[in-house]
Scaffold this motif. Structure first.
Motif, PDB file in Angstrom:
ATOM      1  N   TYR A  93       3.618  -4.383   7.951  1.00  8.69           N
ATOM      2  CA  TYR A  93       3.487  -5.361   6.877  1.00  8.69           C
ATOM      3  C   TYR A  93       2.069  -5.362   6.326  1.00  8.69           C
ATOM      4  CZ  TYR A  93       7.872  -7.679   8.307  1.00  8.69           C
ATOM      5  OH  TYR A  93       9.170  -7.963   8.600  1.00  8.69           O
ATOM      6  N   ARG A  94       1.962  -5.578   5.040  1.00  7.93           N
ATOM      7  CA  ARG A  94       0.683  -5.861   4.404  1.00  7.93           C
ATOM      8  C   ARG A  94       0.610  -7.370   4.166  1.00  7.93           C
ATOM      9  NH1 ARG A  94       1.428  -3.174   0.170  1.00  7.93           N
ATOM     10  NH2 ARG A  94       0.558  -1.198   0.884  1.00  7.93           N
ATOM     11  N   ILE A  95      -0.533  -7.977   4.516  1.00  5.45           N
ATOM     12  CA  ILE A  95      -0.717  -9.398   4.256  1.00  5.45           C
ATOM     13  C   ILE A  95      -0.904  -9.580   2.752  1.00  5.45           C
ATOM     14  CG2 ILE A  95      -1.987 -11.475   4.873  1.00  5.45           C
ATOM     15  CD1 ILE A  95      -0.677 -10.031   7.238  1.00  5.45           C
ATOM     16  N   ALA A  96      -0.037 -10.360   2.142  1.00  4.02           N
ATOM     17  CA  ALA A  96       0.034 -10.405   0.678  1.00  4.02           C
ATOM     18  C   ALA A  96      -1.259 -10.864   0.031  1.00  4.02           C
ATOM     19  CB  ALA A  96       1.188 -11.312   0.246  1.00  4.02           C
ATOM     20  N   ASN A  97      -1.961 -11.816   0.638  1.00  2.00           N
ATOM     21  CA  ASN A  97      -3.174 -12.345   0.014  1.00  2.00           C
ATOM     22  C   ASN A  97      -4.413 -12.077   0.850  1.00  2.00           C
ATOM     23  OD1 ASN A  97      -2.332 -14.009   2.057  1.00  2.00           O
ATOM     24  ND2 ASN A  97      -2.944 -15.918   1.043  1.00  2.00           N
ATOM     25  N   ALA A  98      -4.395 -10.954   1.597  1.00  2.01           N
ATOM     26  CA  ALA A  98      -5.561 -10.608   2.406  1.00  2.01           C
ATOM     27  C   ALA A  98      -6.744 -10.274   1.516  1.00  2.01           C
ATOM     28  CB  ALA A  98      -5.243  -9.424   3.316  1.00  2.01           C
ATOM     29  N   ALA A  99      -7.941 -10.394   2.083  1.00  7.29           N
ATOM     30  CA  ALA A  99      -9.153 -10.168   1.300  1.00  7.29           C
ATOM     31  C   ALA A  99      -9.275  -8.733   0.833  1.00  7.29           C
ATOM     32  CB  ALA A  99     -10.379 -10.561   2.133  1.00  7.29           C
ATOM     33  N   ASN A 100      -8.735  -7.802   1.587  1.00  6.06           N
ATOM     34  CA  ASN A 100      -8.825  -6.387   1.240  1.00  6.06           C
ATOM     35  C   ASN A 100      -7.492  -5.931   0.671  1.00  6.06           C
ATOM     36  OD1 ASN A 100      -9.332  -3.684   1.029  1.00  6.06           O
ATOM     37  ND2 ASN A 100      -9.757  -3.339   3.197  1.00  6.06           N
ATOM     38  N   SER A 101      -7.472  -5.430  -0.548  1.00  6.28           N
ATOM     39  CA  SER A 101      -6.234  -5.020  -1.199  1.00  6.28           C
ATOM     40  C   SER A 101      -5.993  -3.525  -1.135  1.00  6.28           C
ATOM     41  CB  SER A 101      -6.257  -5.469  -2.670  1.00  6.28           C
ATOM     42  OG  SER A 101      -7.338  -4.875  -3.358  1.00  6.28           O
ATOM     43  N   ASN A 123      -5.984 -16.762  10.203  1.00  2.00           N
ATOM     44  CA  ASN A 123      -6.454 -18.015   9.612  1.00  2.00           C
ATOM     45  C   ASN A 123      -7.713 -17.816   8.786  1.00  2.00           C
ATOM     46  OD1 ASN A 123      -4.385 -19.566  10.780  1.00  2.00           O
ATOM     47  ND2 ASN A 123      -5.569 -19.956  12.643  1.00  2.00           N
ATOM     48  N   GLU A 124      -8.519 -16.823   9.162  1.00  2.00           N
ATOM     49  CA  GLU A 124      -9.756 -16.527   8.436  1.00  2.00           C
ATOM     50  C   GLU A 124      -9.531 -15.536   7.297  1.00  2.00           C
ATOM     51  OE1 GLU A 124     -12.780 -17.766   8.761  1.00  2.00           O
ATOM     52  OE2 GLU A 124     -12.309 -19.096  10.447  1.00  2.00           O
ATOM     53  N   ASN A 125      -8.272 -15.134   7.082  1.00  2.00           N
ATOM     54  CA  ASN A 125      -7.934 -14.214   5.994  1.00  2.00           C
ATOM     55  C   ASN A 125      -8.620 -12.858   6.151  1.00  2.00           C
ATOM     56  OD1 ASN A 125      -6.387 -13.771   3.643  1.00  2.00           O
ATOM     57  ND2 ASN A 125      -8.176 -14.067   2.334  1.00  2.00           N
ATOM     58  N   LEU A 126      -8.730 -12.390   7.408  1.00  2.00           N
ATOM     59  CA  LEU A 126      -9.418 -11.130   7.675  1.00  2.00           C
ATOM     60  C   LEU A 126      -8.469  -9.976   7.968  1.00  2.00           C
ATOM     61  CD1 LEU A 126     -12.476 -12.314   9.805  1.00  2.00           C
ATOM     62  CD2 LEU A 126     -12.526 -11.208   7.563  1.00  2.00           C
ATOM     63  N   ILE A 127      -7.295 -10.238   8.499  1.00  2.00           N
ATOM     64  CA  ILE A 127      -6.359  -9.154   8.804  1.00  2.00           C
ATOM     65  C   ILE A 127      -5.634  -8.723   7.543  1.00  2.00           C
ATOM     66  CG2 ILE A 127      -4.217  -8.584  10.031  1.00  2.00           C
ATOM     67  CD1 ILE A 127      -5.186 -10.144  12.380  1.00  2.00           C
ATOM     68  N   ASP A 128      -5.603  -7.422   7.327  1.00  2.00           N
ATOM     69  CA  ASP A 128      -4.961  -6.853   6.141  1.00  2.00           C
ATOM     70  C   ASP A 128      -3.550  -6.348   6.423  1.00  2.00           C
ATOM     71  OD1 ASP A 128      -7.379  -6.889   4.329  1.00  2.00           O
ATOM     72  OD2 ASP A 128      -8.134  -5.663   5.974  1.00  2.00           O
ATOM     73  N   THR A 158     -10.089  -1.640   6.096  1.00  2.00           N
ATOM     74  CA  THR A 158      -8.843  -2.326   6.385  1.00  2.00           C
ATOM     75  C   THR A 158      -8.833  -2.741   7.846  1.00  2.00           C
ATOM     76  OG1 THR A 158      -7.600  -1.111   4.701  1.00  2.00           O
ATOM     77  CG2 THR A 158      -6.330  -2.090   6.489  1.00  2.00           C
ATOM     78  N   MET A 159      -8.493  -4.009   8.098  1.00  2.00           N
ATOM     79  CA  MET A 159      -8.383  -4.514   9.465  1.00  2.00           C
ATOM     80  C   MET A 159      -6.905  -4.565   9.840  1.00  2.00           C
ATOM     81  SD  MET A 159      -9.942  -7.990  11.220  1.00  2.00           S
ATOM     82  CE  MET A 159     -11.636  -7.428  11.010  1.00  2.00           C
ATOM     83  N   ILE A 160      -6.539  -3.805  10.868  1.00  2.00           N
ATOM     84  CA  ILE A 160      -5.140  -3.623  11.256  1.00  2.00           C
ATOM     85  C   ILE A 160      -4.915  -4.189  12.646  1.00  2.00           C
ATOM     86  CG2 ILE A 160      -3.291  -1.948  11.623  1.00  2.00           C
ATOM     87  CD1 ILE A 160      -5.028   0.033   9.924  1.00  2.00           C
ATOM     88  N   ALA A 161      -3.958  -5.096  12.770  1.00  2.00           N
ATOM     89  CA  ALA A 161      -3.537  -5.586  14.086  1.00  2.00           C
ATOM     90  C   ALA A 161      -2.230  -4.895  14.445  1.00  2.00           C
ATOM     91  CB  ALA A 161      -3.347  -7.098  14.059  1.00  2.00           C
ATOM     92  N   ALA A 162      -2.210  -4.209  15.588  1.00  2.00           N
ATOM     93  CA  ALA A 162      -1.014  -3.492  16.041  1.00  2.00           C
ATOM     94  C   ALA A 162      -0.675  -3.976  17.446  1.00  2.00           C
ATOM     95  CB  ALA A 162      -1.245  -1.989  16.024  1.00  2.00           C
ATOM     96  N   LEU A 163       0.525  -4.546  17.590  1.00  2.00           N
ATOM     97  CA  LEU A 163       0.887  -5.159  18.863  1.00  2.00           C
ATOM     98  C   LEU A 163       2.357  -4.932  19.183  1.00  2.00           C
ATOM     99  CD1 LEU A 163      -0.835  -7.595  17.053  1.00  2.00           C
ATOM    100  CD2 LEU A 163      -1.180  -8.297  19.413  1.00  2.00           C
ATOM    101  N   GLN A 164       2.712  -5.193  20.441  1.00  2.00           N
ATOM    102  CA  GLN A 164       4.093  -5.182  20.881  1.00  2.00           C
ATOM    103  C   GLN A 164       4.564  -6.628  21.050  1.00  2.00           C
ATOM    104  OE1 GLN A 164       5.267  -1.877  23.566  1.00  2.00           O
ATOM    105  NE2 GLN A 164       3.126  -1.826  24.172  1.00  2.00           N
ATOM    106  N   VAL A 165       5.749  -6.925  20.549  1.00  2.00           N
ATOM    107  CA  VAL A 165       6.275  -8.289  20.634  1.00  2.00           C
ATOM    108  C   VAL A 165       7.752  -8.251  21.009  1.00  2.00           C
ATOM    109  CG1 VAL A 165       4.658  -9.219  18.943  1.00  2.00           C
ATOM    110  CG2 VAL A 165       6.870  -8.382  18.174  1.00  2.00           C
TER     111      VAL A 165
END
Length: 217
Positions: A194-202, A145-150, A8-15
């Motif tokens: 959040y989970r990316i609904a159509n990410a490559a990794n389910s 954009n590359e559909n890599l983040i899950d 699973t590829m996880i992006a964790a950030l402050q916004v």
């Protein structure tokens, strides 16, 4: 059927509330601790960051690692215990720096440059721990954009910047997200997972966001 070994590829950030990761002049003074996003993710290896972010990232965390009792670059106070712990973890964790222009990375010692997102796609298909995307915003948008983040795990600050570096400014298409967890803190921040609904990794989210992150800061 063969078991799913995708990481699973996880992006964790402050916004900010209006979706910026920094102000128009690079201001990040509203983010009390740069180590806070690490508390949102499980055990990971490696870390991934973009070439634009890498030099400041290396300078900041190397300074804390080498001199934890001194004020690091870009700050006006000594590092927190969480930041010292992050610096020590970062020093021994492999980092992949996605860049077409950098020729070297000075810190951490285990960092290496990759030139194409195809290497990250290959890495996701190999057995191992999950992958932490540190940032910045340009890299996160590219990986979306590359559909890599899950998964996206965000600390949303009660602050409107008005303009700056937009987290999703470079995303080219509409993406659907499934809310996994939302937690409010005493400081007024909201932690969203959040989970990316159509990410490559389910693969299912491996662990929920701890409720204590950001409290009292």
């Amino acid at each position: 059927m063969a078991p799913n070994t995708l990481r699973t590829m996880i992006a964790a950030l402050q916004v900010s509330l209006d979706g910026f990761t920094q102000g128009p002049n690079g201001e990040k003074d509203w983010a009390d601790s740069w180590a806070s996003p690490l508390e949102l993710i499980p055990d990971v290896d490696p870390f991934v960051l973009g070439g634009h972010m890498s030099p400041d990232y290396g300078q900041y965390w190397e300074s804390i690692y080498a001199n934890p009792d001194r004020v690091p670059p870009f700050q006006d106070q000594v590092p927190s215990k969480g930041e010292i712990a992050y610096a020590r973890l970062a020093a021994r964790t492999p980092h992949l720096v996605l860049s077409t222009t950098l020729t070297s990375v000075s810190w951490p010692p285990a960092a290496r440059i990759i030139r194409d997102v195809a290497e990250l796609r290959t890495l996701k298909g190999q057995p191992g721990k999950d992958i932490y995307v540190v940032g910045g915003a340009t890299l996160v948008a590219s990986l979306l954009n590359e559909n890599l983040i899950d998964e996206l795990r965000l600390i949303v600050h009660p602050l409107v910047l008005g303009k700056g570096q937009a987290l999703f400014g470079g995303v080219h298409k509409r993406r659907s997200l499934d809310l996994v967890q939302a937690t409010s803190t005493e400081s007024g921040r909201v932690i969203l997972s959040y989970r990316i609904a159509n990410a490559a990794n389910s693969k299912e989210v491996s662990e929920l966001v701890p409720a204590h992150v950001g409290q009292g800061q």
